[in-house]
Enzyme design. Structure first.
Site, mmCIF file in Angstrom:
data_model
loop_
_atom_site.group_PDB
_atom_site.id
_atom_site.type_symbol
_atom_site.label_atom_id
_atom_site.label_comp_id
_atom_site.label_asym_id
_atom_site.label_seq_id
_atom_site.Cartn_x
_atom_site.Cartn_y
_atom_site.Cartn_z
ATOM 1 N N CYS A 1 6.721 26.630 50.788
ATOM 2 C CA CYS A 1 7.168 27.278 52.005
ATOM 3 C C CYS A 1 6.374 26.561 53.099
ATOM 4 O O CYS A 1 5.185 26.306 52.931
ATOM 5 C CB CYS A 1 6.808 28.757 51.960
ATOM 6 S SG CYS A 1 7.376 29.629 53.405
ATOM 7 N N ASN B 1 10.830 36.384 56.067
ATOM 8 C CA ASN B 1 10.193 35.933 57.314
ATOM 9 C C ASN B 1 10.594 34.504 57.705
ATOM 10 O O ASN B 1 10.020 33.923 58.612
ATOM 11 C CB ASN B 1 8.670 36.067 57.213
ATOM 12 C CG ASN B 1 8.088 35.194 56.124
ATOM 13 O OD1 ASN B 1 8.806 34.549 55.378
ATOM 14 N ND2 ASN B 1 6.772 35.176 56.030
ATOM 15 N N PHE C 1 12.710 31.564 59.420
ATOM 16 C CA PHE C 1 13.466 31.527 60.671
ATOM 17 C C PHE C 1 13.591 30.108 61.180
ATOM 18 O O PHE C 1 12.909 29.190 60.706
ATOM 19 C CB PHE C 1 12.796 32.397 61.742
ATOM 20 C CG PHE C 1 11.431 31.897 62.143
ATOM 21 C CD1 PHE C 1 11.287 30.827 63.013
ATOM 22 C CD2 PHE C 1 10.282 32.490 61.649
ATOM 23 C CE1 PHE C 1 10.033 30.348 63.370
ATOM 24 C CE2 PHE C 1 9.018 32.007 62.002
ATOM 25 C CZ PHE C 1 8.905 30.944 62.860
ATOM 26 N N GLY D 1 4.122 32.335 65.048
ATOM 27 C CA GLY D 1 3.789 33.732 65.320
ATOM 28 C C GLY D 1 5.017 34.579 65.024
ATOM 29 O O GLY D 1 5.916 34.150 64.313
ATOM 30 N N SER D 2 5.083 35.763 65.577
ATOM 31 C CA SER D 2 6.262 36.593 65.365
ATOM 32 C C SER D 2 7.335 36.184 66.367
ATOM 33 O O SER D 2 7.071 35.442 67.309
ATOM 34 C CB SER D 2 5.899 38.055 65.548
ATOM 35 O OG SER D 2 5.506 38.251 66.880
ATOM 36 N N HIS E 1 -2.137 30.034 58.478
ATOM 37 C CA HIS E 1 -0.715 29.633 58.437
ATOM 38 C C HIS E 1 0.197 30.476 59.303
ATOM 39 O O HIS E 1 1.365 30.149 59.479
ATOM 40 C CB HIS E 1 -0.203 29.646 57.010
ATOM 41 C CG HIS E 1 0.381 30.956 56.548
ATOM 42 N ND1 HIS E 1 -0.303 32.143 56.608
ATOM 43 C CD2 HIS E 1 1.589 31.253 56.025
ATOM 44 C CE1 HIS E 1 0.460 33.106 56.131
ATOM 45 N NE2 HIS E 1 1.611 32.610 55.777
ATOM 46 N N GLY E 2 -0.287 31.588 59.848
ATOM 47 C CA GLY E 2 0.618 32.423 60.644
ATOM 48 C C GLY E 2 -0.155 33.523 61.344
ATOM 49 O O GLY E 2 -1.387 33.476 61.421
ATOM 50 N N GLY F 1 0.101 36.706 60.358
ATOM 51 C CA GLY F 1 -0.293 37.672 59.327
ATOM 52 C C GLY F 1 0.336 39.022 59.598
ATOM 53 O O GLY F 1 0.248 39.560 60.709
#
Lengths: 138, 480
Positions: B101, B205, B207, B378-379, B403-404, B406
């Protein structure tokens, strides 16, 4: 009596299923997973598919059983709306899937399930009832 | 085991959980977090999971937790573990179901203003051209034999077959294909699941976002990567689809019995592992590399369709350059100095990104002066970040950073009391257009479900693992 409920997890999703016998428990677990994966109500129950799977114990058998049902759905072979467990022991299971061959445009994923995990996996007898907890990676 | 109460502060951004004697832990846990982030981390079981990882035979250094850590399966997401290649174990759970991923960033030749005028058309076009795979297959048809070639050659196969531009693979970790993949170790089932799904996004998640560079923090690095303020970029977050998921499922099933053979006992079945040098370990790694290569091919295929969509909406002159492609679920053999000794280790990065510093031989030649690009999505309503690797990562974290953002809330909690129309309206007010296959996909991924990505970035920046290069803001979001 409830047959299953959805469980919370920070990143993913799980369910708790019950049944009066191991066979009914395995049936309800597969129904719970399919209710997360798609809308079982849109599937017809016109066809049946037999399936046999193995495991070292009930929890292992549960992961392998659900993984089989998932594999058949993801490869468009069969979309099951119900299940009949014909024979079960701790290390093997023979079942009939009731549904229809999957046509992805008509039977989309509601939520793509990547895999069935061993995380906090439980299959146990509680008093007279059987109960399982399973988490899915999505 | 429960360990949160044992946590000790090292400095503003580092914490430590000492090894608990008699618990099976072979080393300590090191956590990268601010005090505020740590307060959120201890609300789930992720640190207990990091302590379980410290029990893996052959672990070298500490069990590491990045600031975006949250509860996963076996390994925490945001967990890193290096094991000795000769005496350690490989754990499929330490890579995860979604092998490779990862995230790819494309830099466009268009400005925010140019894209804003046609944003709706562009989002709709990409939504049509890059299927998420919930209700059908992708547009790339490959034979069984071609799939085997994809498993070996990854993104390079796609470029050779017309799905890319000549030098796209220069700008990818491992140049878009890991060596040592063996298609024969990937089961027929995994191939059957994956073959029709190549070139599809997936759900959860994953996108695809059209973003613009809102702010540049490091001019030199941004210029080197080909980024500038106001520029439109595309961020693709996806993995190895059903192929990778099945590879992990297959090997987890077989490793339970194999662990008994090797006398390994661990606190969580999902941590199943075998010696790196064992037949099972080598088979897993050969299959995992095949799945990783499939993921790079998948992101390359989507790159092709995104380029086509941009050209259809704007003009044939629009250019989209691959800035880089990083994976955040992988196990890789790398060499480090550990306690004054050179050691070959297998680094498990479960929701963690490689972040090699300037001068590292594996960094793309044209990025040598500034370090490897790292992308932190991010989101969907907030921001994503471009970072560059720093020497602290090699000194402390086996070349790794976060990595993000969270996750903070479960999916059920994220949806609770939220109205879909309202969420879409709120995003539109921020200038963000969203298209998704499912209502659920939007509600479960609302910005409030995630930690603040900026806080996470502060930690890795200040801890010297990576440095801030640019902050990206979303304009269009395509979700599974």
């Amino acid at each position: 009596m409830n047959e299953y409920e959805i469980l919370e997890h920070t990143a993913d999703i799980g369910f708790r299923a019950w049944g009066p016998s191991p066979g009914e428990l395995f049936r309800n677990a597969a129904r719970a997973m399919m209710a997360i994966a798609t809308e079982p109500e849109i599937l017809s129950g016109l066809e049946e598919r037999e399936l046999e799977t193995h495991g070292v114990d009930y929890p292992d058998l549960m992961v392998n059983w659900l993984s089989e049902v998932l594999y058949l759905f993801d490869t468009n072979q069969f979309a099951a709306r119900d299940f009949r467990v014909d024979d079960i022991a701790t290390d093997r299971l023979r079942a009939t899937l009731i549904g229809e061959p999957r046509e992805p445009e008509r039977h989309p994923w509601e939520l793509i399930i990547k895999a069935v995990t061993y995380h906090q996996l439980k299959v146990e007898q509680r008093n007279s009832r059987w109960q399982a907890e399973v988490f899915l990676d999505i | 085991m429960s360990v949160s109460h044992l946590i000790e502060q090292v400095d503003d951004y580092r914490w430590r959980i000492p090894r608990v004697k008699g618990s099976g832990m072979l080393t300590d846990v090191r956590v990268y977090a601010s005090r505020d982030i740590l307060k959120k981390v201890v609300t789930d079981r992720s640190l207990d999971q990091a302590a379980n990882v410290a029990c893996l035979p052959g672990i070298v250094g500490s069990s590491l937790a990045m600031p975006d850590i949250h509860q996963g399966y076996g390994f925490p997401i945001g967990g890193v573990a290096a094991v000795d290649c000769a005496s350690g174990v490989v754990s499929p759970g330490g890579v995860g179901f979604d092998i490779n991923c990862g995230v790819r960033l494309l830099g466009s030749s268009l400005s925010r203003e140019e894209v804003r005028a046609r944003l709706k058309d562009l989002v709709n076009q990409i939504f049509r051209d890059v299927p998420c795979g919930t209700g059908g297959t992708g547009y790339i048809k490959i034979s069984q034999k071609e799939l085997d070639d994809v498993l070996v050659d990854g993104a390079r196969w796609m470029v050779r077959h017309g799905y890319g531009e000549t030098n796209d693979c220069e700008y990818a970790e491992a140049r878009g294909a890991l060596l040592g993949a063996d298609p024969d170790k990937v089961s027929p089932r995994a191939k059957e699941r994956g073959r029709p799904q190549i070139g599809t996004l997936g759900s959860g998640n994953h996108f695809l976002e059209i973003q613009y560079v809102q702010r540049v923090d490091d001019e030199e690095a941004a210029k080197t990567f080909g980024l500038y303020q106001g520029q439109v970029v595309v961020l693709i977050h996806s993995g190895s689809r059903g192929l990778g998921h099945q590879v992990c499922t297959d090997f987890l099933r077989d490793m339970g019995p194999a662990m008994r053979k090797y006398g390994i006992e661990l606190p969580d079945r999902q941590l199943a592992c075998v010696p790196v040098t064992s037949r099972e370990g080598q088979s897993y790694l050969a299959a995992m590399r095949g799945a990783a290569n499939f993921a790079w091919a998948n992101r390359q295929g989507m790159t092709h369709f995104v380029r086509q969509a941009f050209r259809r909406i704007f003009s044939n002159d629009v250019h989209l350059k691959v800035i880089y492609d990083v994976c955040h679920n992988i196990a890789k053999q790398e060499r480090y100095e550990v306690a004054g000794k050179t050691q070959d280790v297998l680094v498990h990065r479960k929701g963690a990104t490689r972040a090699f510093p300037p001068g590292h031989p594996e960094v793309t030649p044209s990025y040598q002066q500034v370090g490897q690009p790292v992308f932190i999505p991010g989101s969907m309503g907030t921001a994503s970040w471009v970072l560059a690797g720093r020497s602290g990562s090699v000194d402390e974290t086996f070349g790794t950073c976060c990595h993000g953002a969270g996750r903070l809330l479960s999916r059920t909690a994220a949806k609770k009391g939220r109205d879909l129309k309202r969420v879409i309206k709120d995003l539109e007010r921020e200038g963000i257009l969203i298209r998704s296959e499912s209502k659920r996909g939007i509600l479960e991924e609302v910005p409030q479900a995630y930690k603040d990505v900026d806080e996470v970035i502060e930690v890795v920046h200040n801890a010297g693992l990576a440095t801030k290069v640019a902050r990206l803001r979303p304009m269009g979001v395509i979700k599974g």
